[in-house]
Design a protein around this motif. Structure first.
Motif, PDB file in Angstrom:
ATOM      1  N   HIS A  34      12.518   8.860  -2.200  1.00  8.55           N
ATOM      2  CA  HIS A  34      11.281   8.108  -2.004  1.00  8.55           C
ATOM      3  C   HIS A  34      11.005   8.035  -0.501  1.00  8.55           C
ATOM      4  O   HIS A  34      11.802   7.450   0.260  1.00  8.55           O
ATOM      5  CB  HIS A  34      11.432   6.703  -2.583  1.00  8.55           C
ATOM      6  CG  HIS A  34      10.156   5.950  -2.716  1.00  8.55           C
ATOM      7  ND1 HIS A  34       9.393   5.578  -1.623  1.00  8.55           N
ATOM      8  CD2 HIS A  34       9.487   5.496  -3.818  1.00  8.55           C
ATOM      9  CE1 HIS A  34       8.330   4.918  -2.034  1.00  8.55           C
ATOM     10  NE2 HIS A  34       8.358   4.854  -3.365  1.00  8.55           N
TER      11      HIS A  34
ATOM     12  N   GLU B 268      12.703   4.712  -8.490  1.00  8.89           N
ATOM     13  CA  GLU B 268      11.680   3.699  -8.218  1.00  8.89           C
ATOM     14  C   GLU B 268      10.432   3.869  -9.068  1.00  8.89           C
ATOM     15  O   GLU B 268       9.778   2.893  -9.421  1.00  8.89           O
ATOM     16  CB  GLU B 268      11.286   3.751  -6.730  1.00  8.89           C
ATOM     17  CG  GLU B 268      12.359   3.233  -5.798  1.00  8.89           C
ATOM     18  CD  GLU B 268      12.557   1.729  -5.936  1.00  8.89           C
ATOM     19  OE1 GLU B 268      11.579   1.010  -6.188  1.00  8.89           O
ATOM     20  OE2 GLU B 268      13.715   1.285  -5.794  1.00  8.89           O
ATOM     21  N   ALA B 269      10.080   5.116  -9.377  1.00  7.83           N
ATOM     22  CA  ALA B 269       8.810   5.317 -10.080  1.00  7.83           C
ATOM     23  C   ALA B 269       8.782   6.662 -10.795  1.00  7.83           C
ATOM     24  O   ALA B 269       9.422   7.633 -10.374  1.00  7.83           O
ATOM     25  CB  ALA B 269       7.647   5.241  -9.089  1.00  7.83           C
TER      26      ALA B 269
ATOM     27  N   GLY C 277      14.741   1.018 -10.195  1.00  8.81           N
ATOM     28  CA  GLY C 277      14.970   0.754  -8.785  1.00  8.81           C
ATOM     29  C   GLY C 277      16.426   0.730  -8.365  1.00  8.81           C
ATOM     30  O   GLY C 277      16.769   0.126  -7.347  1.00  8.81           O
TER      31      GLY C 277
ATOM     32  N   PRO D 254       6.929   2.173 -13.410  1.00 10.22           N
ATOM     33  CA  PRO D 254       7.919   1.809 -12.397  1.00 10.22           C
ATOM     34  C   PRO D 254       9.318   1.962 -12.977  1.00 10.22           C
ATOM     35  O   PRO D 254       9.551   1.668 -14.151  1.00 10.22           O
ATOM     36  CB  PRO D 254       7.598   0.335 -12.109  1.00 10.22           C
ATOM     37  CG  PRO D 254       6.980  -0.165 -13.369  1.00 10.22           C
ATOM     38  CD  PRO D 254       6.220   1.002 -13.949  1.00 10.22           C
TER      39      PRO D 254
END
Length: 509
Positions: A430, A365-366, A381, A378
């Motif tokens: 996450h 995600e990041a 994902g 970013p």
């Protein structure tokens, strides 16, 4: 003992220095001699993990399963050397050692490199102007080379670029300064397929100082196509001009099996037989450790494609996001090319996606960088993970067993794989996504994660495809071993070099 030093120089980068050095290492090792490779300075993002010299001073690595201050039961901290010297050491039947490549430059941008000295990142040298490094690192280079000479019968040294780069002569630490230090017997190799080979050989020789010319014992013509007798009378004319004989004309050989050191693989070598799996490897600008994909080229029915555009991913069964020396920058490039959408669409259709090291980080995600190591960004994902870059670099050899996997990668369940880690990032689930129930399946604690659908896998372990157990699990086959490759290189060299030349190079006067 004091080793005889044989050195391979080239008229250009890509002339064939690395593979010729590897072949010489195996040739002399097969004579029952103690052999070590050496390259004073290498510039490459293809690196391997070896035991630092410090560990050698203390003793050998601990027995498998024993605790040690530099690693746990399945991981041994180590230093980095260029992949070419790693493979050369294996060809020489020697334990890879940081002394074999005391200085490694890992490009992070067109004008900036991370400097690895004796296996460890040196921030001081990384921040120093390029020309200012030479005298600071030269004592380390000579100490490493002298130690190898004391422990071996033969040291096979690889140069870099060309020894006739006269703009770099004053700061040379990798070519003729090294040759003079050990009075190496030098071979000068050129790529005749490029054209102008005799001019390259003569021009290189002519630009060297007279004392350096005396160290050149033979010229080698590499990548020749056709009838070698048609070269006459050029080799004899060159010898009359220089006093140096052409000692070998080596035919073009695409499929020798040795990983390419600096360049990506090309499409001149197609998959043998009917293609059952097409693998698109994202060729981002700062790709690292690309040599780990060499075994896939040797698997029957597997075709590898470098993907630089979305069209290159069309029809692929797998998309692989490889390692990167600059993850955030390569992720930005990926988006600029539209490849982020291509990867996402491939995954949405259930296609297999594999991220290795930097590729794993991109799948999350990041990217979070509070230390100025790589950059914030970013991710794609495709995995509910977040990566934080740490100031300390993880450099270790690792053996790990996959837990239960599902979907595309289920055949890896329970497979133990050996490889290596080189990364600043530390990756974890996450937390906010976990609170919503989106949890990545951790299939190797702290090292590998899979998505719920089972088609996306991210892993920090480099060298997966070099492990026979992994290839058997994924494809039901085992690629040719490195031992087979090294012996093939030596056989090829012995067949094409003029009789007596290789023995004469190491004959002590």
């Amino acid at each position: 003992m004091t080793a005889v030093c044989v050195m391979v120089l080239g008229t250009t980068s890509g002339a064939g220095k690395s593979w010729l050095t590897t072949a010489l290492c195996r040739h002399y090792a097969r004579q029952g001699l103690r052999v070590a490779p050496f390259k004073a300075q290498n510039m490459s993002n293809n690196a391997r993990v070896v035991a630092p010299t410090l560990h050698r001073v203390r003793g050998s690595l601990p027995p498998e399963g024993a605790d040690a201050p530099w690693g746990g039961p399945a991981a041994h901290r180590g230093g980095e050397i260029g992949s070419a010297q790693y493979f050369q050491s294996l060809a020489a039947k020697a334990e890879p050692d940081v002394r074999m490549n005391p200085l490694l430059l890992k490009p992070e941008a067109d004008t900036r490199s991370q400097v690895v000295l004796m296996g460890e990142v040196s921030r001081e040298l990384s921040d120093m102007p390029w020309r200012g490094r030479s005298e600071k690192v030269w004592p380390h280079i000579t100490a490493a080379l002298d130690a190898l000479c004391q422990e071996n019968d033969v040291v096979v040294i690889e140069g870099a670029g060309s020894p006739a780069e006269i703009n770099l002569h004053a700061s040379d630490i990798v070519n003729m300064r090294v040759a003079r230090h050990v009075q190496a017997r030098c071979l000068l190799v050129t790529d005749i397929d490029r054209g102008g080979a005799f001019a390259h050989l003569y021009g290189t020789w002519a630009l060297l100082p007279e004392d350096d010319r005396a160290l050149i014992k033979g010229f080698v013509l590499n990548k020749f196509r056709g009838d070698a007798s048609l070269l006459a009378p050029a080799p004899q004319m060159l010898q009359e001009l220089t006093g140096v004989p052409v000692v070998a004309t080596l035919p073009m050989w695409w499929q020798h099996g040795l990983p390419e050191e600096d360049g990506v693989f090309d499409d001149k070598t197609r998959a043998a037989g009917a293609v059952h799996t097409t693998i698109a490897v994202i060729a981002w600008p700062r790709i690292s450790n690309l040599d780990e994909f060499q075994p896939l080229k040797n698997v029957p029915g597997v075709r590898l494609v470098w993907a630089r555009t979305p069209a290159d991913c069309a029809g692929a069964d797998w998309i692989v996001l490889p390692g990167s020396k600059s993850t955030a920058a390569d992720l930005a490039w990926l988006r600029e090319q539209g490849l982020d959408r291509a990867v996402a669409e491939h995954a949405a259709r259930g296609g297999a996606v594999l991220g290795i090291c930097g590729g794993l980080q991109v799948l999350g995600e990041a990217l979070i960088d509070t230390h100025g190591i790589d950059g914030n960004a970013p991710g794609l994902g495709l995995l509910p993970l977040v990566t934080a870059f740490d100031a300390d670099k993880t450099v270790c050899r690792t053996s790990a067993t996959f837990g239960e996997l599902g979907g595309t990668w289920r055949s890896l369940s329970g497979v133990t794989a050996a490889g290596y880690e080189i990364h600043h990032g530390q990756t974890a689930q996450h937390p906010a996504m976990a609170a919503k129930g989106d949890i990545a399946r951790e299939v190797i604690p702290g090292l590998a994660w899979q998505n719920a659908a089972g088609n996306v896998l991210g892993c920090y372990l480099h060298g997966l495809f070099e492990d026979p157990a992994v290839l058997r699990a994924l494809f039901g086959v085992t690629a040719p071993t490195l031992e087979t490759v090294f012996d093939g290189l030596a056989d090829f060299l012995e067949h094409h070099v003029e009789p007596g030349v290789l023995d004469a190079l190491i004959h002590k006067d």
